[in-house]
Scaffold this motif. Sequence first.
Motif, PDB file in Angstrom:
ATOM      1  N   GLU A 178      43.139  38.590  50.485  1.00 44.99           N
ATOM      2  CA  GLU A 178      43.010  38.827  49.046  1.00 44.99           C
ATOM      3  C   GLU A 178      41.581  38.550  48.583  1.00 44.99           C
ATOM      4  OE1 GLU A 178      46.514  37.329  46.665  1.00 44.99           O
ATOM      5  OE2 GLU A 178      46.911  36.299  48.559  1.00 44.99           O
ATOM      6  N   VAL A 179      40.983  37.505  49.131  1.00 50.12           N
ATOM      7  CA  VAL A 179      39.608  37.167  48.764  1.00 50.12           C
ATOM      8  C   VAL A 179      38.653  38.277  49.201  1.00 50.12           C
ATOM      9  CG1 VAL A 179      37.759  35.471  49.040  1.00 50.12           C
ATOM     10  CG2 VAL A 179      40.136  34.716  48.947  1.00 50.12           C
ATOM     11  N   ILE A 180      38.872  38.801  50.404  1.00 48.51           N
ATOM     12  CA  ILE A 180      38.004  39.873  50.901  1.00 48.51           C
ATOM     13  C   ILE A 180      38.156  41.123  50.038  1.00 48.51           C
ATOM     14  CG2 ILE A 180      37.522  41.371  52.868  1.00 48.51           C
ATOM     15  CD1 ILE A 180      38.553  39.109  54.668  1.00 48.51           C
ATOM     16  N   ALA A 181      39.389  41.458  49.682  1.00 47.01           N
ATOM     17  CA  ALA A 181      39.618  42.631  48.834  1.00 47.01           C
ATOM     18  C   ALA A 181      38.933  42.463  47.478  1.00 47.01           C
ATOM     19  CB  ALA A 181      41.118  42.860  48.652  1.00 47.01           C
ATOM     20  N   MET A 182      38.998  41.257  46.932  1.00 46.38           N
ATOM     21  CA  MET A 182      38.304  40.993  45.665  1.00 46.38           C
ATOM     22  C   MET A 182      36.797  41.154  45.839  1.00 46.38           C
ATOM     23  SD  MET A 182      40.527  37.649  44.516  1.00 46.38           S
ATOM     24  CE  MET A 182      39.325  37.146  43.285  1.00 46.38           C
ATOM     25  N   GLY A 183      36.271  40.696  46.972  1.00 48.29           N
ATOM     26  CA  GLY A 183      34.841  40.836  47.228  1.00 48.29           C
ATOM     27  C   GLY A 183      34.408  42.288  47.315  1.00 48.29           C
ATOM     28  N   LEU A 184      35.231  43.122  47.937  1.00 52.22           N
ATOM     29  CA  LEU A 184      34.904  44.545  48.026  1.00 52.22           C
ATOM     30  C   LEU A 184      34.904  45.194  46.648  1.00 52.22           C
ATOM     31  CD1 LEU A 184      36.907  45.629  51.212  1.00 52.22           C
ATOM     32  CD2 LEU A 184      34.481  45.100  51.010  1.00 52.22           C
ATOM     33  N   GLN A 185      35.833  44.779  45.802  1.00 51.81           N
ATOM     34  CA  GLN A 185      35.841  45.302  44.434  1.00 51.81           C
ATOM     35  C   GLN A 185      34.583  44.888  43.679  1.00 51.81           C
ATOM     36  OE1 GLN A 185      39.514  43.852  42.763  1.00 51.81           O
ATOM     37  NE2 GLN A 185      40.769  45.388  43.793  1.00 51.81           N
ATOM     38  N   LEU A 186      34.158  43.641  43.887  1.00 49.64           N
ATOM     39  CA  LEU A 186      32.933  43.181  43.234  1.00 49.64           C
ATOM     40  C   LEU A 186      31.721  43.958  43.741  1.00 49.64           C
ATOM     41  CD1 LEU A 186      33.468  39.303  43.182  1.00 49.64           C
ATOM     42  CD2 LEU A 186      33.487  40.860  41.228  1.00 49.64           C
ATOM     43  N   GLU A 187      31.682  44.245  45.032  1.00 48.43           N
ATOM     44  CA  GLU A 187      30.587  45.048  45.583  1.00 48.43           C
ATOM     45  C   GLU A 187      30.511  46.410  44.905  1.00 48.43           C
ATOM     46  OE1 GLU A 187      29.638  43.766  50.204  1.00 48.43           O
ATOM     47  OE2 GLU A 187      30.897  45.495  49.788  1.00 48.43           O
ATOM     48  N   GLU A 188      31.665  47.032  44.743  1.00 44.74           N
ATOM     49  CA  GLU A 188      31.688  48.352  44.100  1.00 44.74           C
ATOM     50  C   GLU A 188      31.233  48.258  42.647  1.00 44.74           C
ATOM     51  OE1 GLU A 188      34.799  52.088  43.419  1.00 44.74           O
ATOM     52  OE2 GLU A 188      35.399  50.324  44.569  1.00 44.74           O
ATOM     53  N   GLN A 189      31.663  47.214  41.957  1.00 43.74           N
ATOM     54  CA  GLN A 189      31.232  47.031  40.574  1.00 43.74           C
ATOM     55  C   GLN A 189      29.735  46.747  40.493  1.00 43.74           C
ATOM     56  OE1 GLN A 189      33.769  44.011  38.846  1.00 43.74           O
ATOM     57  NE2 GLN A 189      35.631  45.091  39.467  1.00 43.74           N
ATOM     58  N   ILE A 242      31.510  36.981  39.552  1.00 47.44           N
ATOM     59  CA  ILE A 242      30.994  36.652  40.884  1.00 47.44           C
ATOM     60  C   ILE A 242      31.018  35.145  41.111  1.00 47.44           C
ATOM     61  CG2 ILE A 242      28.916  36.648  42.313  1.00 47.44           C
ATOM     62  CD1 ILE A 242      28.241  39.384  41.184  1.00 47.44           C
ATOM     63  N   LEU A 243      30.617  34.370  40.108  1.00 45.59           N
ATOM     64  CA  LEU A 243      30.612  32.918  40.257  1.00 45.59           C
ATOM     65  C   LEU A 243      32.031  32.382  40.457  1.00 45.59           C
ATOM     66  CD1 LEU A 243      27.946  31.889  37.574  1.00 45.59           C
ATOM     67  CD2 LEU A 243      27.677  32.009  40.065  1.00 45.59           C
ATOM     68  N   ALA A 244      32.989  32.960  39.746  1.00 51.34           N
ATOM     69  CA  ALA A 244      34.383  32.540  39.928  1.00 51.34           C
ATOM     70  C   ALA A 244      34.868  32.888  41.331  1.00 51.34           C
ATOM     71  CB  ALA A 244      35.270  33.200  38.873  1.00 51.34           C
ATOM     72  N   TRP A 245      34.469  34.059  41.815  1.00 50.63           N
ATOM     73  CA  TRP A 245      34.874  34.466  43.165  1.00 50.63           C
ATOM     74  C   TRP A 245      34.221  33.581  44.222  1.00 50.63           C
ATOM     75  CZ3 TRP A 245      32.102  36.539  47.331  1.00 50.63           C
ATOM     76  CH2 TRP A 245      32.882  37.051  48.372  1.00 50.63           C
ATOM     77  N   ILE A 246      32.975  33.197  43.993  1.00 47.02           N
ATOM     78  CA  ILE A 246      32.277  32.327  44.947  1.00 47.02           C
ATOM     79  C   ILE A 246      32.990  30.983  45.070  1.00 47.02           C
ATOM     80  CG2 ILE A 246      30.163  30.980  45.274  1.00 47.02           C
ATOM     81  CD1 ILE A 246      28.588  33.386  44.282  1.00 47.02           C
ATOM     82  N   ASP A 247      33.496  30.465  43.957  1.00 47.62           N
ATOM     83  CA  ASP A 247      34.241  29.206  44.009  1.00 47.62           C
ATOM     84  C   ASP A 247      35.468  29.335  44.911  1.00 47.62           C
ATOM     85  OD1 ASP A 247      32.499  27.851  42.387  1.00 47.62           O
ATOM     86  OD2 ASP A 247      33.598  28.281  40.538  1.00 47.62           O
ATOM     87  N   ILE A 248      36.132  30.482  44.846  1.00 51.03           N
ATOM     88  CA  ILE A 248      37.296  30.708  45.714  1.00 51.03           C
ATOM     89  C   ILE A 248      36.848  30.894  47.158  1.00 51.03           C
ATOM     90  CG2 ILE A 248      39.253  32.231  46.162  1.00 51.03           C
ATOM     91  CD1 ILE A 248      39.217  32.975  43.192  1.00 51.03           C
ATOM     92  N   GLN A 249      35.781  31.662  47.353  1.00 50.32           N
ATOM     93  CA  GLN A 249      35.280  31.925  48.704  1.00 50.32           C
ATOM     94  C   GLN A 249      34.874  30.637  49.405  1.00 50.32           C
ATOM     95  OE1 GLN A 249      31.347  33.470  48.948  1.00 50.32           O
ATOM     96  NE2 GLN A 249      31.779  34.799  50.704  1.00 50.32           N
TER      97      GLN A 249
END
Length: 246
Positions: A89-100, A134-141
Motif C-alpha cells: 500500500e505504501v509503494i502504491a501511494m508512492g507511485l501515485q505521488l510520483e505521478e502527481q 509527501i511529508l505525511a507519506w515519508i512519515d509512513i515510509q
Amino acid sequence: MVEMQSAFREMEASLTAEALGVEEGPVATWTQMATDWEADADSPNPFEMVRKDDHLAKVRHDLAVEAATRERDGIEDMDAVRDGMHVTEVIAMGLQLEEQQRTLRFDASAAGLHPTKDQSRTMVERTSKMRRKILAWIDIQRGFFPVVDSLRAREDHARAQIAKTQPIPGVQAYDIALWMPSAIAKAPGWARRQRPKLLDDAVDHEYRLRVGQANEALDEMRRNLLVRTYLYNLKDAYSRGVRDNM
C-alpha cells in the motif's frame, strides 16, 4: 511532422537487434509479420492483440490477495506490516505521488514566466498540498525503511555543500526524492543491509506495479492513436475546404 518522423526513426533504431543485443530485433520481426499478413490474410495479424496485460488495479488486487494468503498461512514478513498498513500500500501511494509530481512539474512549466494572479495562487496551493502529502507519506515510509532518513540526510548535506559555492533555490515539491524501494536498492551497500528481505520483496512489488502503470499508459496511447487515425480518415474521406480540416 518532421520531428515526429525523426523521433520515430530514433525509436526504431533503439529497437534493432544490435541495440538490444539479440539475434533479431522486434522491429524486424513485426515488419516481417506485417509483410506476410498483407500477402496472406490467413497469416497472423500483427495488429491483433494476443494477450491482455495486467493493469494497475489488477496488480494491486493480486498483491493484496498474495499478502492476505501469506498472513493467513503465518509466513508473512513481520516487517511488511506497520500500523495496519502493508508495504504494498505504501509503494502504491508512492507511485501515485510520483505521478502527481510529474503533473505538477508540467503545469508549473506550462504556466510561463508571467502567470496570472489566479494561476499563481492555484499553483501555490497545489504545491503546498503536494508537500504536505509527501511529508505525511515519508512519515509512513520511515516505519518500513528507517534507512531513508540517512539517505535524505546525505542528500541534504550534498545540497548544502553546493549552496556554499552558488545560490540555489529551495527544493520544489515536485523535485523531492521519494526514495522508492528501487532507489534504496541502488544506494550504497550499508543502506541495503537493513531489512534486506523486506527490501527485496518491496522492489519486486514496485516492479509489478510499475509494469501495471506502463500497461495502462500503453493502452491509453493505443486508444488515442486509434481515435486520431479515425478522425484523419474521416476528414480525408468526407471533409472539404480549410474550415472542415482545421
